[in-house]
Write an enzyme that holds these catalytic residues in place. Structure first.
Site, mmCIF file in Angstrom:
data_model
loop_
_atom_site.group_PDB
_atom_site.id
_atom_site.type_symbol
_atom_site.label_atom_id
_atom_site.label_comp_id
_atom_site.label_asym_id
_atom_site.label_seq_id
_atom_site.Cartn_x
_atom_site.Cartn_y
_atom_site.Cartn_z
ATOM 1 N N CYS A 194 85.997 21.640 29.024
ATOM 2 C CA CYS A 194 87.454 21.671 29.029
ATOM 3 C C CYS A 194 87.942 22.579 27.886
ATOM 4 O O CYS A 194 87.651 23.772 27.881
ATOM 5 C CB CYS A 194 88.019 20.259 28.956
ATOM 6 S SG CYS A 194 89.792 20.172 29.380
ATOM 7 N N HIS A 233 85.939 18.627 33.900
ATOM 8 C CA HIS A 233 85.200 17.586 33.193
ATOM 9 C C HIS A 233 84.017 17.134 34.058
ATOM 10 O O HIS A 233 84.204 16.320 34.967
ATOM 11 C CB HIS A 233 86.099 16.385 32.907
ATOM 12 C CG HIS A 233 87.096 16.623 31.832
ATOM 13 N ND1 HIS A 233 86.831 16.385 30.501
ATOM 14 C CD2 HIS A 233 88.367 17.092 31.885
ATOM 15 C CE1 HIS A 233 87.889 16.683 29.770
ATOM 16 N NE2 HIS A 233 88.832 17.125 30.584
ATOM 17 N N GLU A 235 81.764 15.095 33.336
ATOM 18 C CA GLU A 235 81.545 13.663 33.129
ATOM 19 C C GLU A 235 82.525 12.801 33.926
ATOM 20 O O GLU A 235 82.372 11.579 33.998
ATOM 21 C CB GLU A 235 81.632 13.323 31.643
ATOM 22 C CG GLU A 235 83.028 13.283 31.049
ATOM 23 C CD GLU A 235 83.649 14.629 30.727
ATOM 24 O OE1 GLU A 235 84.724 14.642 30.112
ATOM 25 O OE2 GLU A 235 83.057 15.672 31.089
#
Length: 203
Positions: free
Chosen positions: A80, A182, A184
């Site tokens: 990011c 992102h 994750e």
């Protein structure tokens, strides 16, 4: 050492990355000292907020030099805002120098669509790299951002997404990678990217 260091400089979303790597079974540590970065096998630089605030925090943390040194030889992933910090400079809020690991600048997304871009968007794989192994065109990943990279070298652009304009989604040069989205928070596709990155530590 075989662990992945997640750089803690006071401006990153650490725990979701940490939890994802734990889930995948890869040794990782929240790294807030130069020594913990120097001893790591790979580095992840997360980031949230505004570019100049994050760069100021990185300098204030005393980790700037260790991060730059690590990026010269170890697998290195910016996520990011951490991806944006890889570039030469940004004009978010005010002109601010980045890490200059990749040539290019960060500007507001030139789109008629609502900003920030928040939500899922499809990846277009332009130049496959080690992190895109197992991914397919059209895989969805999760974005939250109003600014985007303008790479000076087209060859550094690995994946893009469409948000009323072509938005760089992943960049790669040598051992340095960046994800604007992102991983994750991006389900199976994101976990695949993190797994691919962690596998780079195995040589």
């Amino acid at each position: 050492m075989s662990y992945i260091a997640i750089v803690d400089y006071g401006a990153g979303n650490l725990m979701s990355v940490h939890n994802s790597l734990d889930y995948l079974g890869f040794d990782n540590r929240i790294a807030d000292t130069s020594e913990s970065i120097e001893n790591a096998a790979a580095i992840i630089l997360p980031g949230v907020g505004a570019f100049p605030d994050a760069m100021q925090a990185l300098h204030a943390s005393g980790l700037y030099d260790a991060v730059l040194t690590a990026a010269q030889s170890k697998p290195f992933l910016g996520i990011c805002l951490g991806m944006q910090m890889l570039f030469t400079q940004s004009d978010e809020v005010r002109p601010c120098a980045g890490l200059d690991l990749l040539p290019g600048c960060i500007h507001r997304i030139p789109t008629a669509l609502k900003l920030p871009q928040i939500g899922w968007n499809a990846l277009s794989i332009l130049r496959p790299n080690a992190l895109t192994e197992g991914l397919q065109d059209g895989d969805y990943v999760y974005f939250v951002h109003s600014y985007m990279a303008f790479p000076a070298e087209e060859s550094d652009l690995s994946c893009a997404a469409d948000y009323g304009t072509r938005v760089p989604a992943m960049v790669a040069r040598g051992n340095v990678f960046g994800c604007q989205f992102h991983p994750e928070k991006s389900g199976d596709a994101g976990l695949r990217i993190l797994k691919n990155f962690a596998k780079l530590t195995k040589g």
